[in-house]
Motif scaffolding. Structure first.
Motif, PDB file in Angstrom:
ATOM      1  N   VAL A 511       0.803  -1.222   0.000  1.00  0.00           N
ATOM      2  CA  VAL A 511       0.000   0.000   0.000  1.00  0.00           C
ATOM      3  C   VAL A 511       0.837   1.275   0.000  1.00  0.00           C
ATOM      4  O   VAL A 511       0.319   2.363  -0.267  1.00  0.00           O
ATOM      5  CB  VAL A 511      -0.964   0.036   1.212  1.00  0.00           C
ATOM      6  N   LEU A 512       2.122   1.172   0.286  1.00  0.00           N
ATOM      7  CA  LEU A 512       2.987   2.350   0.387  1.00  0.00           C
ATOM      8  C   LEU A 512       4.317   2.101  -0.323  1.00  0.00           C
ATOM      9  O   LEU A 512       4.631   0.983  -0.720  1.00  0.00           O
ATOM     10  CB  LEU A 512       3.281   2.674   1.858  1.00  0.00           C
ATOM     11  N   GLY A 513       5.102   3.163  -0.467  1.00  0.00           N
ATOM     12  CA  GLY A 513       6.489   3.018  -0.883  1.00  0.00           C
ATOM     13  C   GLY A 513       6.771   3.225  -2.351  1.00  0.00           C
ATOM     14  O   GLY A 513       7.927   3.361  -2.739  1.00  0.00           O
ATOM     15  N   SER A 514       5.742   3.235  -3.204  1.00  0.00           N
ATOM     16  CA  SER A 514       5.959   3.468  -4.635  1.00  0.00           C
ATOM     17  C   SER A 514       4.681   4.016  -5.240  1.00  0.00           C
ATOM     18  O   SER A 514       3.601   3.902  -4.656  1.00  0.00           O
ATOM     19  CB  SER A 514       6.374   2.174  -5.341  1.00  0.00           C
ATOM     20  N   LEU A 515       4.808   4.617  -6.404  1.00  0.00           N
ATOM     21  CA  LEU A 515       3.646   5.164  -7.107  1.00  0.00           C
ATOM     22  C   LEU A 515       3.198   4.151  -8.144  1.00  0.00           C
ATOM     23  O   LEU A 515       3.510   4.243  -9.327  1.00  0.00           O
ATOM     24  CB  LEU A 515       4.005   6.516  -7.727  1.00  0.00           C
ATOM     25  N   GLU A 516       2.481   3.151  -7.654  1.00  0.00           N
ATOM     26  CA  GLU A 516       1.941   2.094  -8.486  1.00  0.00           C
ATOM     27  C   GLU A 516       0.444   2.001  -8.251  1.00  0.00           C
ATOM     28  O   GLU A 516      -0.041   2.289  -7.156  1.00  0.00           O
ATOM     29  CB  GLU A 516       2.613   0.757  -8.159  1.00  0.00           C
ATOM     30  N   PRO A 517      -0.320   1.613  -9.268  1.00  0.00           N
ATOM     31  CA  PRO A 517      -1.772   1.559  -9.135  1.00  0.00           C
ATOM     32  C   PRO A 517      -2.221   0.754  -7.919  1.00  0.00           C
ATOM     33  O   PRO A 517      -1.716  -0.332  -7.646  1.00  0.00           O
ATOM     34  CB  PRO A 517      -2.220   0.893 -10.442  1.00  0.00           C
ATOM     35  N   GLY A 518      -3.159   1.336  -7.177  1.00  0.00           N
ATOM     36  CA  GLY A 518      -3.710   0.694  -5.999  1.00  0.00           C
ATOM     37  C   GLY A 518      -3.076   1.121  -4.699  1.00  0.00           C
ATOM     38  O   GLY A 518      -3.636   0.890  -3.631  1.00  0.00           O
ATOM     39  N   LYS A 519      -1.914   1.751  -4.758  1.00  0.00           N
ATOM     40  CA  LYS A 519      -1.253   2.218  -3.539  1.00  0.00           C
ATOM     41  C   LYS A 519      -1.702   3.646  -3.230  1.00  0.00           C
ATOM     42  O   LYS A 519      -2.161   4.383  -4.092  1.00  0.00           O
ATOM     43  CB  LYS A 519       0.270   2.168  -3.687  1.00  0.00           C
ATOM     44  N   TRP A 520      -1.549   4.020  -1.968  1.00  0.00           N
ATOM     45  CA  TRP A 520      -1.868   5.387  -1.580  1.00  0.00           C
ATOM     46  C   TRP A 520      -1.023   6.385  -2.363  1.00  0.00           C
ATOM     47  O   TRP A 520       0.168   6.152  -2.600  1.00  0.00           O
ATOM     48  CB  TRP A 520      -1.627   5.590  -0.085  1.00  0.00           C
ATOM     49  N   ALA A 521      -1.657   7.478  -2.743  1.00  0.00           N
ATOM     50  CA  ALA A 521      -0.973   8.505  -3.539  1.00  0.00           C
ATOM     51  C   ALA A 521      -0.215   9.443  -2.610  1.00  0.00           C
ATOM     52  O   ALA A 521      -0.605  10.589  -2.370  1.00  0.00           O
ATOM     53  CB  ALA A 521      -1.977   9.269  -4.386  1.00  0.00           C
ATOM     54  N   ASP A 522       0.874   8.943  -2.059  1.00  0.00           N
ATOM     55  CA  ASP A 522       1.788   9.734  -1.243  1.00  0.00           C
ATOM     56  C   ASP A 522       2.960  10.118  -2.137  1.00  0.00           C
ATOM     57  O   ASP A 522       3.732   9.240  -2.560  1.00  0.00           O
ATOM     58  CB  ASP A 522       2.294   8.923  -0.050  1.00  0.00           C
ATOM     59  N   PHE A 523       3.091  11.395  -2.442  1.00  0.00           N
ATOM     60  CA  PHE A 523       4.168  11.808  -3.344  1.00  0.00           C
ATOM     61  C   PHE A 523       4.613  13.220  -3.023  1.00  0.00           C
ATOM     62  O   PHE A 523       3.927  13.966  -2.307  1.00  0.00           O
ATOM     63  CB  PHE A 523       3.741  11.685  -4.809  1.00  0.00           C
ATOM     64  N   ILE A 524       5.789  13.562  -3.526  1.00  0.00           N
ATOM     65  CA  ILE A 524       6.362  14.884  -3.293  1.00  0.00           C
ATOM     66  C   ILE A 524       6.794  15.504  -4.606  1.00  0.00           C
ATOM     67  O   ILE A 524       7.090  14.807  -5.576  1.00  0.00           O
ATOM     68  CB  ILE A 524       7.549  14.817  -2.312  1.00  0.00           C
ATOM     69  N   VAL A 525       6.822  16.818  -4.620  1.00  0.00           N
ATOM     70  CA  VAL A 525       7.258  17.586  -5.786  1.00  0.00           C
ATOM     71  C   VAL A 525       8.531  18.326  -5.401  1.00  0.00           C
ATOM     72  O   VAL A 525       8.567  19.045  -4.395  1.00  0.00           O
ATOM     73  CB  VAL A 525       6.175  18.582  -6.235  1.00  0.00           C
ATOM     74  N   LEU A 526       9.586  18.139  -6.192  1.00  0.00           N
ATOM     75  CA  LEU A 526      10.897  18.735  -5.909  1.00  0.00           C
ATOM     76  C   LEU A 526      11.253  19.810  -6.927  1.00  0.00           C
ATOM     77  O   LEU A 526      10.802  19.775  -8.078  1.00  0.00           O
ATOM     78  CB  LEU A 526      11.991  17.667  -5.933  1.00  0.00           C
ATOM     79  N   ASP A 527      12.132  20.694  -6.501  1.00  0.00           N
ATOM     80  CA  ASP A 527      12.594  21.744  -7.411  1.00  0.00           C
ATOM     81  C   ASP A 527      13.724  21.275  -8.316  1.00  0.00           C
ATOM     82  O   ASP A 527      14.083  21.954  -9.259  1.00  0.00           O
ATOM     83  CB  ASP A 527      13.057  22.967  -6.622  1.00  0.00           C
ATOM     84  N   GLN A 528      14.314  20.107  -8.025  1.00  0.00           N
ATOM     85  CA  GLN A 528      15.399  19.602  -8.855  1.00  0.00           C
ATOM     86  C   GLN A 528      15.251  18.105  -9.069  1.00  0.00           C
ATOM     87  O   GLN A 528      14.624  17.412  -8.282  1.00  0.00           O
ATOM     88  CB  GLN A 528      16.767  19.909  -8.232  1.00  0.00           C
ATOM     89  N   ASP A 529      15.813  17.637 -10.155  1.00  0.00           N
ATOM     90  CA  ASP A 529      15.771  16.226 -10.523  1.00  0.00           C
ATOM     91  C   ASP A 529      17.027  15.560  -9.972  1.00  0.00           C
ATOM     92  O   ASP A 529      18.135  15.854 -10.419  1.00  0.00           O
ATOM     93  CB  ASP A 529      15.719  16.103 -12.047  1.00  0.00           C
ATOM     94  N   ASP A 542      14.919  20.978  -2.716  1.00  0.00           N
ATOM     95  CA  ASP A 542      13.866  21.640  -1.943  1.00  0.00           C
ATOM     96  C   ASP A 542      12.519  21.019  -2.277  1.00  0.00           C
ATOM     97  O   ASP A 542      12.211  20.768  -3.444  1.00  0.00           O
ATOM     98  CB  ASP A 542      13.813  23.135  -2.262  1.00  0.00           C
ATOM     99  N   VAL A 543      11.732  20.790  -1.266  1.00  0.00           N
ATOM    100  CA  VAL A 543      10.396  20.225  -1.447  1.00  0.00           C
ATOM    101  C   VAL A 543       9.416  21.363  -1.696  1.00  0.00           C
ATOM    102  O   VAL A 543       9.273  22.279  -0.874  1.00  0.00           O
ATOM    103  CB  VAL A 543       9.980  19.413  -0.206  1.00  0.00           C
ATOM    104  N   LEU A 544       8.735  21.295  -2.837  1.00  0.00           N
ATOM    105  CA  LEU A 544       7.751  22.309  -3.187  1.00  0.00           C
ATOM    106  C   LEU A 544       6.365  21.948  -2.686  1.00  0.00           C
ATOM    107  O   LEU A 544       5.559  22.828  -2.359  1.00  0.00           O
ATOM    108  CB  LEU A 544       7.714  22.499  -4.710  1.00  0.00           C
ATOM    109  N   ALA A 545       6.072  20.657  -2.632  1.00  0.00           N
ATOM    110  CA  ALA A 545       4.765  20.214  -2.160  1.00  0.00           C
ATOM    111  C   ALA A 545       4.849  18.765  -1.692  1.00  0.00           C
ATOM    112  O   ALA A 545       5.649  17.979  -2.213  1.00  0.00           O
ATOM    113  CB  ALA A 545       3.712  20.356  -3.255  1.00  0.00           C
ATOM    114  N   THR A 546       4.023  18.434  -0.713  1.00  0.00           N
ATOM    115  CA  THR A 546       3.936  17.071  -0.185  1.00  0.00           C
ATOM    116  C   THR A 546       2.472  16.660  -0.168  1.00  0.00           C
ATOM    117  O   THR A 546       1.622  17.403   0.343  1.00  0.00           O
ATOM    118  CB  THR A 546       4.510  16.994   1.242  1.00  0.00           C
ATOM    119  N   TYR A 547       2.195  15.485  -0.727  1.00  0.00           N
ATOM    120  CA  TYR A 547       0.826  14.968  -0.800  1.00  0.00           C
ATOM    121  C   TYR A 547       0.744  13.639  -0.061  1.00  0.00           C
ATOM    122  O   TYR A 547       1.607  12.774  -0.230  1.00  0.00           O
ATOM    123  CB  TYR A 547       0.409  14.745  -2.252  1.00  0.00           C
ATOM    124  N   VAL A 548      -0.297  13.474   0.727  1.00  0.00           N
ATOM    125  CA  VAL A 548      -0.586  12.208   1.403  1.00  0.00           C
ATOM    126  C   VAL A 548      -2.014  11.814   1.050  1.00  0.00           C
ATOM    127  O   VAL A 548      -2.944  12.612   1.226  1.00  0.00           O
ATOM    128  CB  VAL A 548      -0.415  12.324   2.928  1.00  0.00           C
TER     129      VAL A 548
END
Length: 559
Positions: A511-529, A542-548
């Motif tokens: 349910v956690l740990g990766s962005l794969e179908p069926g898992k919770w959409a916990d993700f972050i947006v960064l200013d750099q790759d 730098d973290v621009l946004a955090t989603y849980v």
């Protein structure tokens, strides 16, 4: 770095479907996620669009393909302007209450001398009028003298109130005379088992207490009520989401802490997912085990593990070693919990189906932990519970393969290496460095590493940890070429340890740990790759946004 360039376009349905108002399509992004099984077989994949539906990942892949498969209204599309998206970071070993307290107390982490630390305490005491002056973070190894501080330096400026200052690793404390007096500590006081009262040449207490001796003072500090816990946890939550951390394995909580967590979870006031470890020192542990595991429907709070301490820390020479300390030949460290008591805890915990997470820093402590696992598995079983050694910092080379043989997870903290590099070799000598901070050796044999920070011992910023894991350098690029650089992780391995493998270590990889179908959409947006910058810049993300669960729990002020 191995990146599978084939973009994902996995969907729940093979037919075009409409979506409801709880759907968002994030596009124009550079996304990375580990996929598949945790460990060495996981694959790193890229994507440029993420579809979130009802708090979970519905699909990742190409924006045009997802738009064709899902009818997403214009109002539900979010343009991320080319920014980088990663799964939410999971810190596999932190101390939530300790972090919150640290944010509310005097922080001595940046003090570069005993005098400077005392000045910070004096300044804090002038504004904080509570009955005690409490702080944390001092580290004599960062001071030019490199020796423990003294009661006298505190007494000169603060004598009317008790002062208690915990060392950065949490395994030593520094008190003034008022605190020692309240604790009843004199020249005649005997050091407790598993602890030490440091004394001067005349046998008088210096004010520094190691490991179990700390309780002599801490037992006199006024009890912290539920409201205090709530305030501290709220401060910790706010801090962590700003750094992109969506999940924490809280390494040792008491019954009151658990009660407050349950209240917060019930009130839906937990922006960070917490996998909490019951403290083995909690008097109500047997009753809590009888109540069984706790998992909320939204996976915000999970309790099905117990934290056991074996030894102290390396910096305070409390880590239990097989041979004496290289820089203290009469000292082999401390066992905070004796082997017989550890075995009894194993026999108590495992039949309830709870995972054991045992703190072991020195090679003797790690050997004791492995011996107890082997004996317990042979007698009562429980091998399938994904037990962990927390830190696994200094392991005898003969014992490293036993982690794989016994299916033990190594819960390790990369910034410990870059913080300890100035003293570890002094403590151990070169020979014992062969099994110290040996991340790549563990990974090559197939052991799962769950990465964390051990905040507030270290700073909680996970990209400091990623940087340390990849470079084996501090943020000043020292030492050149990296400290025992052959044990460095690749960037892919480091991200896996902070995401998918950390989720595996809590039994939550489905349910956690990766962005794969069926898992919770916990993700972050960064200013750099992180895959497009040089390794020495990894810590600067730098973290621009955090989603849980698809909801923004943090967005950086763009002003």
């Amino acid at each position: 770095m191995r990146i599978v360039l084939t973009l994902l376009a996995t969907v729940f349905s093979l037919v075009v479907c409409s979506v409801n108002a709880q759907t968002k399509l994030y596009f124009n992004l550079q996304g990375y996620t580990l996929t598949g099984e945790p460990g060495n077989n996981a694959e790193l994949r890229e994507f440029n669009a993420l579809l979130v539906q009802d708090g979970k990942v519905a699909a990742v892949g190409d924006a045009q393909e997802l738009q064709e498969l899902y009818s997403v209204a214009a109002a539900d599309k979010v343009n991320l302007n080319g920014k980088t998206v990663l799964p939410g970071i999971i810190d596999a070993h932190g101390h939530m209450l300790g972090l919150g307290e640290n944010l509310m107390q005097v922080d001595l982490r940046n003090a570069r001398s005993e005098t400077e630390a005392v000045k910070q305490v004096v300044d804090f005491a002038a504004t904080e009028m509570g009955p005690w002056v409490i702080g944390r973070g001092w580290n004599q190894e960062n001071w030019s003298a490199k020796r423990f501080p003294t009661v006298a330096s505190l007494d000169e400026f603060v004598s009317d109130r008790p002062v208690w200052l915990t060392r950065v690793d949490g395994h030593a404390g520094w008190a003034n005379s008022k605190a020692l007096e309240l604790a009843g500590i004199t020249a005649d006081t005997v050091s407790p088992e598993g602890g030490e009262i440091i004394r001067d040449a005349n046998g008088e207490p210096t004010g520094v207490l190691i490991d179990n001796a700390m309780a002599l003072v801490e037992s006199k500090i006024p009890a912290k009520d539920a409201d205090y816990h709530r305030r501290a946890l709220k401060a910790a939550f706010d801090h962590l989401v700003s750094e992109g951390i969506t999940g924490v394995h809280d390494a040792g909580i008491d019954a009151l802490n658990l009660e407050v967590y349950q209240e917060l979870a019930q009130a839906q006031q937990m922006p960070v997912r917490v996998y909490a470890m019951l403290s083995a020192t909690e008097p109500k542990l047997p009753q809590l085990l009888e109540q069984g595991a706790i998992t909320t429907a939204d996976d915000r709070l999970t309790v099905r593990s117990v934290k056991i301490y074996t030894d102290g820390a390396l910096g305070s020479r409390g880590a239990a070693l097989i041979e004496p300390y290289h820089d203290d030949p009469n000292n082999r460290g401390l066992l905070v919990t004796q082997p017989g008591a550890i075995e009894a805890l194993f026999e108590l915990v495992i039949p309830h189906g709870f995972q054991i997470n045992i703190h072991a820093i020195g090679d003797r402590a790690n050997r004791i932990a492995l011996d107890k696992f082997a004996k317990t598995f042979a007698t009562i079983g429980g091998r399938n519970l994904r037990h962990r050694v927390e830190h696994a910092q200094v392991v005898h080379p003969d014992d490293i393969p036993r982690f794989k043989a016994l299916d033990i997870i190594a819960s390790m903290q990369p910034t410990h290496a870059t913080s300890d590099k100035n003293m570890a070799e002094d403590r151990l000598g070169k020979a014992r460095m062969a099994g110290a901070y040996a991340w790549q050796t563990f990974l090559e044999q197939g052991t799962i590493i769950a990465a964390g920070s051990d905040f507030p011992v270290e700073l909680s910023n996970p990209f400091f940890g990623v940087h340390a894991a990849v470079t084996r350098q501090d943020r000043d690029d020292q030492p050149k070429g990296g400290w025992y650089a052959h044990e460095a992780m690749t960037l892919e391995q480091a991200l896996r340890a902070f995401t998918l493998d950390a989720a595996y270590a809590s039994g939550q990889e489905q349910v956690l740990g990766s962005l794969e179908p069926g898992k919770w959409a916990d993700f972050i947006v960064l200013d750099q790759d992180p895959f497009a910058v040089s390794d020495d810049k990894l810590w600067q993300a730098d973290v621009l946004a955090t989603y849980v669960a698809g909801e923004a729990v943090y967005q950086r002020n763009q002003e």
